[in-house]
Motif scaffolding. Structure first.
Motif, PDB file in Angstrom:
ATOM      1  N   THR A 246       0.809  -1.209   0.000  1.00 16.38           N
ATOM      2  CA  THR A 246       0.000   0.000   0.000  1.00 16.38           C
ATOM      3  C   THR A 246       0.847   1.265   0.000  1.00 16.38           C
ATOM      4  OG1 THR A 246      -0.092  -0.314   2.346  1.00 16.38           O
ATOM      5  CG2 THR A 246      -2.059  -0.911   1.138  1.00 16.38           C
ATOM      6  N   THR A 247       2.131   1.097   0.379  1.00 19.17           N
ATOM      7  CA  THR A 247       2.983   2.274   0.442  1.00 19.17           C
ATOM      8  C   THR A 247       3.789   2.445  -0.841  1.00 19.17           C
ATOM      9  OG1 THR A 247       4.677   0.948   1.462  1.00 19.17           O
ATOM     10  CG2 THR A 247       3.260   2.213   2.940  1.00 19.17           C
ATOM     11  N   HIS A 248       3.476   1.622  -1.841  1.00 24.89           N
ATOM     12  CA  HIS A 248       4.203   1.703  -3.107  1.00 24.89           C
ATOM     13  C   HIS A 248       4.238   3.126  -3.649  1.00 24.89           C
ATOM     14  CE1 HIS A 248       6.058  -1.135  -5.636  1.00 24.89           C
ATOM     15  NE2 HIS A 248       5.228  -2.119  -5.328  1.00 24.89           N
ATOM     16  N   ALA A 249       5.418   3.714  -3.708  1.00 24.69           N
ATOM     17  CA  ALA A 249       5.515   5.037  -4.323  1.00 24.69           C
ATOM     18  C   ALA A 249       5.717   4.834  -5.812  1.00 24.69           C
ATOM     19  CB  ALA A 249       6.702   5.768  -3.740  1.00 24.69           C
ATOM     20  N   ALA A 250       4.987   5.534  -6.615  1.00 22.48           N
ATOM     21  CA  ALA A 250       5.176   5.390  -8.051  1.00 22.48           C
ATOM     22  C   ALA A 250       6.511   6.013  -8.440  1.00 22.48           C
ATOM     23  CB  ALA A 250       4.046   6.089  -8.786  1.00 22.48           C
TER      24      ALA A 250
ATOM     25  N   GLN B 191       7.002  -0.497 -12.061  1.00 22.99           N
ATOM     26  CA  GLN B 191       5.867   0.358 -12.407  1.00 22.99           C
ATOM     27  C   GLN B 191       4.657  -0.468 -12.845  1.00 22.99           C
ATOM     28  OE1 GLN B 191       7.512   2.891 -15.428  1.00 22.99           O
ATOM     29  NE2 GLN B 191       8.284   4.375 -13.952  1.00 22.99           N
ATOM     30  N   GLN B 192       4.928  -1.633 -13.415  1.00 25.12           N
ATOM     31  CA  GLN B 192       3.838  -2.375 -14.036  1.00 25.12           C
ATOM     32  C   GLN B 192       3.178  -3.403 -13.137  1.00 25.12           C
ATOM     33  OE1 GLN B 192       3.921  -3.618 -18.076  1.00 25.12           O
ATOM     34  NE2 GLN B 192       5.832  -2.583 -18.462  1.00 25.12           N
ATOM     35  N   VAL B 193       3.932  -3.914 -12.196  1.00 27.34           N
ATOM     36  CA  VAL B 193       3.357  -5.001 -11.405  1.00 27.34           C
ATOM     37  C   VAL B 193       3.818  -4.865  -9.962  1.00 27.34           C
ATOM     38  CG1 VAL B 193       5.251  -6.654 -11.872  1.00 27.34           C
ATOM     39  CG2 VAL B 193       2.957  -7.516 -11.396  1.00 27.34           C
ATOM     40  N   HIS B 194       2.979  -5.337  -9.061  1.00 26.31           N
ATOM     41  CA  HIS B 194       3.383  -5.317  -7.662  1.00 26.31           C
ATOM     42  C   HIS B 194       4.462  -6.380  -7.460  1.00 26.31           C
ATOM     43  CE1 HIS B 194       3.454  -5.237  -3.405  1.00 26.31           C
ATOM     44  NE2 HIS B 194       3.139  -6.516  -3.353  1.00 26.31           N
ATOM     45  N   VAL B 195       5.668  -5.935  -7.143  1.00 29.87           N
ATOM     46  CA  VAL B 195       6.785  -6.865  -6.944  1.00 29.87           C
ATOM     47  C   VAL B 195       6.864  -7.187  -5.450  1.00 29.87           C
ATOM     48  CG1 VAL B 195       9.282  -7.174  -7.215  1.00 29.87           C
ATOM     49  CG2 VAL B 195       7.987  -5.887  -8.941  1.00 29.87           C
TER      50      VAL B 195
ATOM     51  N   MET C 140      17.667   1.077  -5.245  1.00 27.97           N
ATOM     52  CA  MET C 140      16.638   1.449  -6.209  1.00 27.97           C
ATOM     53  C   MET C 140      15.306   0.758  -5.861  1.00 27.97           C
ATOM     54  SD  MET C 140      15.409  -0.231  -9.242  1.00 27.97           S
ATOM     55  CE  MET C 140      13.873   0.369  -9.848  1.00 27.97           C
ATOM     56  N   PHE C 141      15.375  -0.504  -5.459  1.00 27.72           N
ATOM     57  CA  PHE C 141      14.139  -1.204  -5.076  1.00 27.72           C
ATOM     58  C   PHE C 141      13.574  -0.617  -3.787  1.00 27.72           C
ATOM     59  CE2 PHE C 141      15.913  -4.408  -7.941  1.00 27.72           C
ATOM     60  CZ  PHE C 141      14.789  -4.688  -8.703  1.00 27.72           C
ATOM     61  N   GLU C 142      14.477  -0.340  -2.837  1.00 30.37           N
ATOM     62  CA  GLU C 142      14.006   0.231  -1.568  1.00 30.37           C
ATOM     63  C   GLU C 142      13.277   1.543  -1.799  1.00 30.37           C
ATOM     64  OE1 GLU C 142      17.266   0.630   1.116  1.00 30.37           O
ATOM     65  OE2 GLU C 142      16.910  -1.356   1.970  1.00 30.37           O
ATOM     66  N   LYS C 143      13.807   2.343  -2.732  1.00 24.28           N
ATOM     67  CA  LYS C 143      13.222   3.661  -2.983  1.00 24.28           C
ATOM     68  C   LYS C 143      11.768   3.551  -3.428  1.00 24.28           C
ATOM     69  CE  LYS C 143      16.913   6.142  -4.553  1.00 24.28           C
ATOM     70  NZ  LYS C 143      17.663   6.379  -5.758  1.00 24.28           N
ATOM     71  N   VAL C 144      11.445   2.477  -4.128  1.00 19.25           N
ATOM     72  CA  VAL C 144      10.072   2.332  -4.605  1.00 19.25           C
ATOM     73  C   VAL C 144       9.292   1.332  -3.739  1.00 19.25           C
ATOM     74  CG1 VAL C 144      10.526   3.041  -6.966  1.00 19.25           C
ATOM     75  CG2 VAL C 144      10.818   0.649  -6.342  1.00 19.25           C
ATOM     76  N   ASN C 145       9.812   1.150  -2.509  1.00 20.45           N
ATOM     77  CA  ASN C 145       9.143   0.313  -1.515  1.00 20.45           C
ATOM     78  C   ASN C 145       8.951  -1.136  -1.925  1.00 20.45           C
ATOM     79  OD1 ASN C 145       8.852   2.264   0.527  1.00 20.45           O
ATOM     80  ND2 ASN C 145       7.205   3.210  -0.658  1.00 20.45           N
ATOM     81  N   VAL C 146       9.870  -1.634  -2.728  1.00 20.00           N
ATOM     82  CA  VAL C 146       9.880  -3.079  -2.975  1.00 20.00           C
ATOM     83  C   VAL C 146      10.854  -3.661  -1.954  1.00 20.00           C
ATOM     84  CG1 VAL C 146      10.617  -4.884  -4.575  1.00 20.00           C
ATOM     85  CG2 VAL C 146       9.330  -2.916  -5.427  1.00 20.00           C
ATOM     86  N   PRO C 147      10.374  -4.543  -1.068  1.00 23.31           N
ATOM     87  CA  PRO C 147      11.288  -5.045  -0.039  1.00 23.31           C
ATOM     88  C   PRO C 147      12.434  -5.852  -0.638  1.00 23.31           C
ATOM     89  CG  PRO C 147       9.139  -6.153   0.095  1.00 23.31           C
ATOM     90  CD  PRO C 147       9.017  -5.091  -0.958  1.00 23.31           C
TER      91      PRO C 147
END
Ligand SMILES: Nc1ncnc2c1ncn2[C@@H]1O[C@H](COP(=O)(O)OP(=O)(O)OP(=O)(O)O)[C@@H](O)[C@H]1O
Ligand SMILES: [Mg+2]
Length: 365
Positions: A86-90, A237-241, A264-271
């Motif tokens: 839910t915190t995914h930053a685009a 951007q395209q899929v919830h990772v 880079m992954f952390e920045k977009v809230n992908v653990p």
């Protein structure tokens, strides 16, 4: 009878101590909705595993019940804080002015895991393929997307060079070792130069995500190209990772690149699920002695810096390159080799990390 099972179950679970709380699992409030099947004594419960709890607790809990003579429990692992999606930053699009699409869940494709690094040639594709085969061996339904559209290695690594069929306008993925596969390498001539620009990569990835007949998957592994470029951005951007696995070699330079890749992954809230150190020393097959050819400790340093687990150290494995060139992943070609054993352990660790990051996994007994 039930009370007896219930008491024994609670006692066994409380015998496992969480180092964060210094108490047993029940006393730590980690066991929720505990129910016992009266006829079999099988326990079903929700395991509330926080992100700062050791993911190995789930395995320890299962083992404690088995050691107490109780049946295999059915455990649903969740993060009490909820999934991080839910915190995914685009993220910003690589192309200025193009709005970044919002990542979405795509029904049926399961947990999407990116296998990435900052640097080329560290073993991303090797790790991806072997993890996927290890998942499949454990009974999970797995697919791989070869996101490396410039240097698609997947066809060679699994020895599949056919063109995928299409049915009702959808691409039927190819399959090897129980794993479903798609790669641009299946769709273009082997020697054709693959020079794609950002928007084309986005399109190809969109097609791989939405127009391939994946069926129902538990995991979709994405073999990323090196770096932090268009492909990485396009994927998140395209899929919830659900998470990223970062591969590095033990050398410092590789660790620096990998750190940038992971950030880079952390920045977009992908653990970041953890770090795999690959080509981690060479184990002499005759003496069993380990030689650190490429320095040592890089994986641990990177994991420390990121505050994530070191998922495993895969040694340089004699014969791995030849097997890979024959299209045989090492877990198939030499299943008892040190590299294969560790890669299977890493697959287990990745599953636990995904579960710990809040997404419940199917229960396979
Ligand atoms: N543990 C290992 N032991 C021996 N050889 C290995 C090991 N891991 C990878 N290799 C070999 O190293 C080479 C590079 O590995 P791989 O293609 O998996 O890296 P990559 O990070 O995916 O590279 P690229 O950035 O080009 O996509 C391959 O020839 C592979 O077979
Ligand atoms: Mg690769």
């Amino acid at each position: 009878m039930t009370t007896n099972h219930l008491a024994r179950t609670r006692a066994a679970l409380d015998g496992v101590v969480n180092s964060r709380t210094g108490q047993g699992l029940v006393a730590s409030g980690m066991i929720d909705a505990l129910a016992i099947d009266e006829s079999t004594g099988t326990a079903t419960f929700t395991f509330l595993l926080r992100r700062d709890d050791p993911a190995t607790l789930v395995r320890q809990a299962r083992q404690a019940l088995i050691d107490a003579g109780l049946p295999h429990p059915r455990i649903q692992v969740t993060d009490p804080a909820g999934p991080p999606k839910t915190t995914h930053a685009a993220p910003q699009s690589a192309q200025a002015g193009v709005p970044a699409p919002t990542p979405m869940e795509i029904p049926g494709i399961g947990r999407v895991i990116a296998v990435s690094s900052g640097k080329g040639g560290v073993g991303k594709s090797t790790v991806t393929v072997n993890l996927a085969v290890a998942f499949a061996e454990s009974g999970y339904r797995v697919g791989i997307i070869d996101v490396d559209v410039h240097g698609p290695d997947l066809p060679r690594m699994v020895g599949v060079f056919e063109k995928p069929m299409s049915q009702n306008g959808r691409i039927i993925p190819l399959e090897a070792y129980g794993v479903k596969l798609i790669s641009i390498g299946f769709l273009i001539d082997r020697d054709a130069p693959a020079i794609w620009r950002g928007p084309i990569i986005t399109k190809i990835l969109h097609q791989f995500l939405h127009e391939v007949e994946w069926g129902e998957l538990d995991f979709l592994l994405c073999d990323m190209p090196p770096g932090t470029g268009d492909a990485q951005l396009s994927l998140v951007q395209q899929v919830h990772v659900a998470g990223a696995v970062i591969v590095t070699t033990p050398q410092e330079v590789s660790v620096g690149d990998a750190l940038r890749g992971a950030k880079m992954f952390e920045k977009v809230n992908v653990p970041v699920l953890g770090v795999v150190e690959n080509m981690s020393g060479f184990i002499d097959p005759v003496t069993g002695m380990r030689h650190d050819l490429f320095g040592s400790g890089g994986g641990a340093r990177l994991a420390d810096e990121l505050g994530v687990p070191l998922l495993g150290q895969v040694p340089l494995q004699a014969g791995l390159v030849d097997a890979a060139d024959r299209g045989e992943p090492i877990v198939i070609a030499a299943p008892t080799s040190a590299a294969a054993v560790i890669l299977r352990e890493i697959a287990d660790a990745v599953r636990h990390q995904v579960a710990a990051s809040g997404v419940a996994l199917p229960i396979l007994e």
